[in-house]
Write an enzyme that holds these catalytic residues in place. Sequence first.
Site, mmCIF file in Angstrom:
data_model
loop_
_atom_site.group_PDB
_atom_site.id
_atom_site.type_symbol
_atom_site.label_atom_id
_atom_site.label_comp_id
_atom_site.label_asym_id
_atom_site.label_seq_id
_atom_site.Cartn_x
_atom_site.Cartn_y
_atom_site.Cartn_z
ATOM 1 N N LYS A 294 -23.726 15.511 -15.309
ATOM 2 C CA LYS A 294 -24.489 16.128 -14.204
ATOM 3 C C LYS A 294 -24.543 17.619 -14.474
ATOM 4 C CE LYS A 294 -26.528 15.072 -10.282
ATOM 5 N NZ LYS A 294 -27.244 13.852 -9.874
ATOM 6 N N ASP B 70 -32.794 16.015 -9.778
ATOM 7 C CA ASP B 70 -31.950 15.743 -8.606
ATOM 8 C C ASP B 70 -32.480 16.688 -7.527
ATOM 9 O OD1 ASP B 70 -29.345 14.270 -7.678
ATOM 10 O OD2 ASP B 70 -28.974 16.327 -7.066
HETATM 11 P P1 NDP Z 1 -35.193 16.541 -3.161
HETATM 12 O O1 NDP Z 1 -34.910 17.928 -3.575
HETATM 13 O O2 NDP Z 1 -36.474 15.921 -3.533
HETATM 14 O O3 NDP Z 1 -35.028 16.397 -1.583
HETATM 15 C C1 NDP Z 1 -33.816 16.700 -0.972
HETATM 16 C C2 NDP Z 1 -33.992 16.553 0.528
HETATM 17 O O4 NDP Z 1 -32.711 16.634 1.150
HETATM 18 C C3 NDP Z 1 -34.828 17.644 1.134
HETATM 19 O O5 NDP Z 1 -35.489 17.132 2.251
HETATM 20 C C4 NDP Z 1 -33.787 18.682 1.532
HETATM 21 O O6 NDP Z 1 -34.184 19.534 2.588
HETATM 22 C C5 NDP Z 1 -32.656 17.800 1.982
HETATM 23 N N1 NDP Z 1 -31.385 18.508 1.794
HETATM 24 C C6 NDP Z 1 -30.886 18.974 0.637
HETATM 25 N N2 NDP Z 1 -29.717 19.599 0.841
HETATM 26 C C7 NDP Z 1 -29.501 19.520 2.156
HETATM 27 C C8 NDP Z 1 -28.464 19.983 2.988
HETATM 28 N N3 NDP Z 1 -27.401 20.660 2.483
HETATM 29 N N4 NDP Z 1 -28.551 19.712 4.311
HETATM 30 C C9 NDP Z 1 -29.601 19.014 4.812
HETATM 31 N N5 NDP Z 1 -30.636 18.567 4.069
HETATM 32 C C10 NDP Z 1 -30.564 18.822 2.763
HETATM 33 O O7 NDP Z 1 -33.960 15.679 -3.723
HETATM 34 P P2 NDP Z 1 -33.863 14.100 -3.976
HETATM 35 O O8 NDP Z 1 -34.671 13.373 -2.968
HETATM 36 O O9 NDP Z 1 -34.101 13.868 -5.406
HETATM 37 O O10 NDP Z 1 -32.303 13.846 -3.728
HETATM 38 C C11 NDP Z 1 -31.769 13.480 -2.459
HETATM 39 C C12 NDP Z 1 -30.413 12.826 -2.646
HETATM 40 O O11 NDP Z 1 -30.559 11.669 -3.497
HETATM 41 C C13 NDP Z 1 -29.360 13.702 -3.308
HETATM 42 O O12 NDP Z 1 -28.084 13.358 -2.780
HETATM 43 C C14 NDP Z 1 -29.418 13.252 -4.767
HETATM 44 O O13 NDP Z 1 -28.215 13.518 -5.465
HETATM 45 C C15 NDP Z 1 -29.636 11.758 -4.582
HETATM 46 N N6 NDP Z 1 -30.178 11.066 -5.738
HETATM 47 C C16 NDP Z 1 -31.382 11.443 -6.282
HETATM 48 C C17 NDP Z 1 -31.880 10.760 -7.365
HETATM 49 C C18 NDP Z 1 -33.222 11.042 -7.925
HETATM 50 O O14 NDP Z 1 -33.684 10.264 -8.764
HETATM 51 N N7 NDP Z 1 -33.925 12.083 -7.503
HETATM 52 C C19 NDP Z 1 -31.095 9.697 -8.031
HETATM 53 C C20 NDP Z 1 -29.887 9.323 -7.313
HETATM 54 C C21 NDP Z 1 -29.458 10.012 -6.233
HETATM 55 P P3 NDP Z 1 -34.533 21.070 2.270
HETATM 56 O O15 NDP Z 1 -35.901 21.030 1.681
HETATM 57 O O16 NDP Z 1 -34.469 21.757 3.577
HETATM 58 O O17 NDP Z 1 -33.487 21.550 1.298
#
Ligand code: NDP
Length: 453
Positions: free
Chosen positions: A126, A166
Amino acid sequence: MSDYVADLMAQVKAKNAAQPEFHQAVEEVAESLAVVLDKHPEYRKAKILERIIEPERVIMFRVPWMDDQGDVHVNRGFRIEMNSAIGPYKGGLRFHPSVNLGILKFLAFEQVFKNSLTTLPMGGGKGGSDFDPKGKSDDEVMRFCQAFMTELCRHIGPNTDVPAGDIGVGGREIGFLFGIYKKIKNEFTGVLTGKGLNWGGSLIRPEATGYGAVYFAANMLGTRKETLEGKTCLVSGSGNVAQYTIEKVLDLGGKCITLSDSGGFIHDPDGIDRDKLAFVMDLKNVRRGRISEYADKFKSATYTAVDPSKDFNPLWNIKADCAFPSATQNEINGKDADNLLKNGVYVVSEGANMPSTPDAIKKYVDAKILYGPGKAANAGGVAVSGLEMSQNSMRYGWSREEVDNKLMGIMKNIHDACVAASDKYGTPYNYVNGANIAGFLKVADAMMDQGIV
Ligand code: NDP
């Protein structure tokens, strides 16, 4: 907690001070594995778990870049190469101001087990940076990505370490990172996954994590002869994982009624249909706006700002059947779990990594609901990344149906492996133990075969 786990945790905390998320991830796995290590003293003698906890390599570097005004900024870049027993390091890059060594170590540790569960040959890693892409211009993001990859390119490669996206790293960032890697190395290889379709990407990769989390929920429901048809679902986040979770829930006849970002959440009791989802995709992926704009556009919805200092999040206090936490770690605490259970939620499938605190997990397990932990439920993303690597090696692309069918098959296999392992070790239908044990055994056996390295 057994004496073994207590001693191990004391060492982990002493050696890795100020890394609470890493401690949390290790403790959950160690508790599940205590019974396995009792049955297999050879793993304990070879210090397999102690070795898995220690990254094979940690790379930390300076990332200086210039903004549009000509001001210089300095961020910190990381890559954790956690374990390569079953394949090249594989895991995403996260760009978010909260990124630090402990958070990336927890994510890399989880990734080792997750990648093993997919049955594909991928080790765990990671990386990322404390850079915040929010509010930056495309040019600033490009300059940052170029500065970041200028250092990272020395450490990765298609047979060594293959990063992906991510939080904060989507198609735009992968494009900028790939472009500068190709220029420096003078080679066009599958060094990153999540690439654009016309330059080596795989169909279904953007969809895979969200789709996979929904397939995992459908598999869990299948154990009770139920489906997602007619189910009401809570979704947090509004990024990649949340968006494709909603799309697949719609395909399977369910209804999603919430979305969030770090400012708050929207609640749309009428359901987020395909037109509203298209609005969200444009809002978040193209215009890079805030989720509150959804409630300005659709009068059926309300927006609630969330105060992070409060001891619960009202998003998790809405009547529903299923929850798909898809934002970030520790977004559901014990009080939120109480609220979910009180409101009738009996399926939790984690799109995010470690979104539930240990207290919340205990409540799900005690209540015997269908709880799919992230390392199993969100493994679809890395699984299709693995398929992207295979397609790159073959210089050939599979159709959308082929990749989706493979994804469905992998999610079913992961589900069944969790059920089998939890059953074998005496905790039937405990997907936490099942995922940890099944993920561990494959890596442990490979490490035993490869000697003390
Ligand atoms: P994105 O950046 O596309 O979206 C993240 C979302 O989560 C946004 O809406 C963001 O809001 C919100 N968010 C992030 N940090 C926080 C926080 N501290 N508090 C509240 N809301 C938050 O990321 P992904 O959709 O790719 O990832 C989301 C989750 O899925 C993560 O935990 C990631 O590790 C996990 N994941 C992702 C994978 C992938 O293929 N993309 C694979 C496996 C797991 P804002 O815009 O306000 O920051």
